[in-house]
Design an enzyme around this catalytic site. Sequence first.
Site, PDB file in Angstrom:
ATOM      1  N   HIS A  59       0.841  -1.204   0.000  1.00  0.00           N
ATOM      2  CA  HIS A  59       0.000   0.000   0.000  1.00  0.00           C
ATOM      3  C   HIS A  59       0.870   1.246   0.000  1.00  0.00           C
ATOM      4  O   HIS A  59       1.716   1.435   0.877  1.00  0.00           O
ATOM      5  CB  HIS A  59      -0.931  -0.024   1.216  1.00  0.00           C
ATOM      6  CG  HIS A  59      -1.957  -1.107   1.119  1.00  0.00           C
ATOM      7  ND1 HIS A  59      -2.354  -1.877   2.169  1.00  0.00           N
ATOM      8  CD2 HIS A  59      -2.667  -1.539   0.034  1.00  0.00           C
ATOM      9  CE1 HIS A  59      -3.270  -2.751   1.754  1.00  0.00           C
ATOM     10  NE2 HIS A  59      -3.469  -2.564   0.468  1.00  0.00           N
ATOM     11  N   ALA A  60       0.614   2.102  -0.990  1.00  0.00           N
ATOM     12  CA  ALA A  60       1.488   3.232  -1.284  1.00  0.00           C
ATOM     13  C   ALA A  60       1.753   4.143  -0.083  1.00  0.00           C
ATOM     14  O   ALA A  60       2.877   4.565   0.157  1.00  0.00           O
ATOM     15  CB  ALA A  60       0.855   4.035  -2.425  1.00  0.00           C
ATOM     16  N   GLU A  77       1.049  -4.914  11.078  1.00  0.00           N
ATOM     17  CA  GLU A  77       0.649  -3.509  10.933  1.00  0.00           C
ATOM     18  C   GLU A  77       1.487  -2.708  11.927  1.00  0.00           C
ATOM     19  O   GLU A  77       1.374  -2.890  13.140  1.00  0.00           O
ATOM     20  CB  GLU A  77      -0.845  -3.332  11.254  1.00  0.00           C
ATOM     21  CG  GLU A  77      -1.779  -4.155  10.365  1.00  0.00           C
ATOM     22  CD  GLU A  77      -2.167  -3.438   9.070  1.00  0.00           C
ATOM     23  OE1 GLU A  77      -1.653  -2.328   8.807  1.00  0.00           O
ATOM     24  OE2 GLU A  77      -2.986  -3.999   8.330  1.00  0.00           O
TER      25      GLU A  77
HETATM   26  O1  0X9 Z   1      -6.606  -4.086   4.447  1.00  0.00           O
HETATM   27  C1  0X9 Z   1      -5.457  -4.531   4.336  1.00  0.00           C
HETATM   28  O2  0X9 Z   1      -4.998  -4.923   3.267  1.00  0.00           O
HETATM   29  C2  0X9 Z   1      -4.554  -4.602   5.563  1.00  0.00           C
HETATM   30  N1  0X9 Z   1      -4.730  -3.427   6.377  1.00  0.00           N
HETATM   31  S1  0X9 Z   1      -4.208  -1.976   5.822  1.00  0.00           S
HETATM   32  O3  0X9 Z   1      -4.650  -0.953   6.754  1.00  0.00           O
HETATM   33  N2  0X9 Z   1      -2.637  -1.947   5.824  1.00  0.00           N
HETATM   34  O4  0X9 Z   1      -4.689  -1.788   4.495  1.00  0.00           O
HETATM   35  C3  0X9 Z   1      -4.948  -5.810   6.395  1.00  0.00           C
HETATM   36  C4  0X9 Z   1      -4.853  -7.108   5.670  1.00  0.00           C
HETATM   37  C5  0X9 Z   1      -5.061  -8.261   6.588  1.00  0.00           C
HETATM   38  N3  0X9 Z   1      -6.203  -9.048   6.240  1.00  0.00           N
HETATM   39  C6  0X9 Z   1      -7.433  -8.870   6.807  1.00  0.00           C
HETATM   40  N4  0X9 Z   1      -7.660  -7.949   7.669  1.00  0.00           N
HETATM   41  N5  0X9 Z   1      -8.394  -9.678   6.449  1.00  0.00           N
HETATM   42 ZN    ZN Z   2      -1.629  -1.910   4.063  1.00  0.00          ZN
END
Ligand code: 0X9
Ligand code: ZN
Length: 375
Positions: free
Chosen positions: A128-129, A331
């Site tokens: 993610h950018a 995270e």
């Molecule tokens: O949404 C995502 O891709 C990840 N969080 S972020 O805030 N960095 O975008 C979490 C991915 C982990 N998978 C799930 N939560 N199902």
């Molecule tokens: Zn992310």
Amino acid sequence: MTSTRPGAPLSRLLTVPLGLDIWEVDAAFVVLQAEEAQAARLESMGYDVEQLQLADSYLSDFATHQAMTGYHSAESLEAGLRRLAEDNPEVAELHEIGRSVGNRPIWALRLGERRGSSRKAAFFGCHHAREWISVEVAYRLAEDLLAGAATTPAREWLQEGEIWVTPMVNPDGHEFTRTDNRLWRKNRRRNANGSFGVDLNRNYGYLWGTLDNNTTSSVPSDDTYFGPRAFSEPETRAVRNLVARENFGGVLTYHSYSQLILYPWGYTRNAIADVADLREMRDLADEMRRLIGGVHSMSYVAKQASGLYLTAGDTTDWTYGEYDISSFTVELRPATAMEGGFILPADQIEPCWEENKPAAHAFIRHAFAKPRPVT
Ligand code: 0X9
Ligand code: ZN
């Protein structure tokens, strides 16, 4: 965003297809980015919408040169990785694992004396950018392992195994956050309808496209758009080809923010059926949480990924579901939007790396303890 009305539970916010960009999920509130019209619609549905004051001041701060120093660009990352490889020719090798939509190289540094080892671990950053800290923690991990290459534990690891570090999976998106929109998330694919970007962390091929909601969307303009088909993007194909080839014992992918250690599944609230795998990943996630907390007393939470929210097509569902690899999403800092959210002050890069170092090492130890057939 909060809600006290039974007719408008917060959990529903994650499932209604409103094209919201969900940043943070708590039992009592959800932090998200939305257009005025979407916010009005949410209010009419019974949610209490409160505008966070931090965004504007943070964004103008970060538009200044000052606030960008300390973080890599795609270009300075390439220079840094090249230098690490050149300075350590015995144990480091730079690989271009693919190219982005915009034809930028995606770089992986392979650390280790020999190829064809049965002990391998992989780290990724910046799917993610806007999650700049994820580049830095992955980069420092490589740098630190090389700096310690003559001493334990790095010496043994580099003698007996391989560690592949890909700090920036999404160089086009990252560059866009430096020049145009600091809060851009996706890659820079021009979609069929003229909008831009596929969410790379929804584009992997395990149960791809099986959910359609706010956190995994079929709508091209949405922040979690999963793309026209699994692995439609050259960035996810680069990761796919590396993982398919190298037979990793563990995959860890850095994101931000929220201070979480997540393990599969993301697509379902059901636990992994294989109880040995479940115990292994749950225990290691918990161990990483404890190790992180031991450094600067920061609290991270370890849990199943779907406990944050449901997603289909993320990296770790695919690496575990397709290859049975021990897989984690970490995270990083900060914990909350009020502490900056995706915009982490550069003076926190070092402590964030410091606290994640022992957890990354525990992960390497674990991945190496599971020798896999040599490919
Ligand atoms: O949404 C995502 O891709 C990840 N969080 S972020 O805030 N960095 O975008 C979490 C991915 C982990 N998978 C799930 N939560 N199902
Ligand atoms: Zn992310």
